[in-house]
Design an enzyme around this catalytic site. Structure first.
Site, PDB file in Angstrom:
ATOM      1  N   LYS A 184       1.004   3.877   7.030  1.00 60.68           N
ATOM      2  CA  LYS A 184       0.326   4.776   6.090  1.00 60.68           C
ATOM      3  C   LYS A 184       0.921   6.181   6.226  1.00 60.68           C
ATOM      4  O   LYS A 184       1.682   6.471   7.143  1.00 60.68           O
ATOM      5  CB  LYS A 184      -1.172   4.848   6.378  1.00 60.68           C
ATOM      6  CG  LYS A 184      -1.914   3.520   6.380  1.00 60.68           C
ATOM      7  CD  LYS A 184      -2.030   2.883   5.010  1.00 60.68           C
ATOM      8  CE  LYS A 184      -2.816   1.573   5.089  1.00 60.68           C
ATOM      9  NZ  LYS A 184      -2.762   0.833   3.804  1.00 60.68           N
ATOM     10  N   SER A 195       0.807  -1.226   0.000  1.00 62.43           N
ATOM     11  CA  SER A 195       0.000   0.000   0.000  1.00 62.43           C
ATOM     12  C   SER A 195       0.835   1.269   0.000  1.00 62.43           C
ATOM     13  O   SER A 195       0.315   2.348  -0.283  1.00 62.43           O
ATOM     14  CB  SER A 195      -0.947   0.008   1.201  1.00 62.43           C
ATOM     15  OG  SER A 195      -0.234   0.173   2.413  1.00 62.43           O
TER      16      SER A 195
END
Length: 235
Positions: free
Chosen positions: A118, A47
Site C-alpha cells: 500500500k 489495489s
C-alpha cells in the site's frame, strides 16, 4: 635431491573449493541479502493499480527506513495483523507447501498470506481526513497531491461531497494516526481494502481503522523487476 610433499590443504578450503561448498556459500550470501538488504515480492492484488499490477514482481528495499520512518507517498510492503481480515491460503499438501516456501524466499512465487502493498498517507501523530472542497485528502490540514490515484470514488462539490446526503464514498472522518502506525491507502482507491475501507460512511465506528504497524514493515518498494516491459524504479 628429494622434494618435500605438498602440505594438504585445510579441510575448510577443500570444502569451500568443492561444488557443493560453493553452492552452499552462494545460498548463504543470497540468504543474507534477502534477509537484511533487499527482497523480491509478488503483488497480490489490484489495489495499487495503475502503479503496480497483480503479479508484478517488485524489489523491496529492506533498509530504506533504517533510522527513519515512511512518509506520505512512500509505497511499502508490510505484514498485516488480524484486523485486516486477510484470508489465509495455506496449502495442505507437501508439494504446495514447499512451493509456497520457495515463493516466499525468492519472491518469484506467492508472497506470505498476510503480506500487503500500500501507499503511506499518514504517519504517527499526523491528522488525516477526506476531503476538502475539491475532494483531496488532507494531512495535518493540508491537501496532498495524488497524481498516482486511479479509479477514485465519485466526488462533485455541492452535489456529492462530504456535506451532502448521501455523502461521497471518498469521504472519511478526521483521524489521528496512532504511535508506531501508518495510515495506508491503495492507488486504486475504490478497489482497495485499505486503512479506510470500513470508515467511508457517515456512521462508521471509531474502531473501523486498520493500520500498518512500524514493526510489521518489510521495506519500501524500490522497483518493478518483472515483467520486463514494466521494469523500472519507483519512488
Amino acid at each position: 635431491m628429494t622434494t618435500e610433499p605438498a602440505a594438504p590443504r585445510p579441510r575448510w578450503r577443500r570444502v569451500l573449493g568443492s561444488f557443493w561448498g560453493q553452492l552452499l556459500l552462494a545460498f548463504l550470501v543470497v540468504g543474507l541479502i534477502l534477509t537484511f538488504l533487499a527482497k523480491p515480492y509478488v503483488v497480490p492484488s489490484g489495489s495499487m493499480l495503475e502503479t503496480l499490477e497483480p503479479g508484478d514482481r517488485i524489489l523491496v528495499n529492506r533498509i530504506a527506513f533504517l533510522g527513519s520512518e515512511p512518509v506520505t507517498g512512500d509505497i511499502i510492503v508490510f505484514d498485516a495483523d488480524d484486523a485486516w481480515d486477510v484470508p489465509a491460503s495455506a496449502p495442505t499438501d507437501p508439494i504446495r507447501t514447499a512451493l509456497r516456501w520457495v515463493g516466499e524466499v525468492t519472491g518469484f512465487g506467492p508472497s506470505g498470506p498476510h503480506t500487503l502493498v500500500k501507499r503511506v498517507i499518514g504517519s504517527s501523530g499526523e491528522v488525516v481526513a477526506c476531503c476538502d472542497a475539491t475532494g483531496a485528502v488532507l494531512v495535518d490540514g493540508r491537501p496532498i497531491d495524488e497524481p498516482y490515484v486511479s479509479n477514485d470514488f465519485a466526488f462533485e462539490e455541492g452535489t456529492l461531497d462530504c456535506t451532502t446526503t448521501p455523502r461521497s464514498s471518498r469521504c472519511f472522518d478526521e483521524v489521528t494516526v496512532p504511535d508506531e502506525s501508518y495510515l495506508v491507502l491503495g492507488d486504486n482507491r475504490s478497489g482497495s481494502r485499505d486503512s479506510a475501507y470500513a470508515c467511508r460512511s457517515a456512521d462508521a465506528s471509531d474502531d473501523c481503522w486498520r493500520w500498518a504497524s512500524h514493526a510489521g514493515i518489510v521495506g519500501e518498494v524500490a522497483a518493478v523487476l518483472w515483467p520486463i516491459p514494466r521494469w523500472g524504479a519507483l519512488g
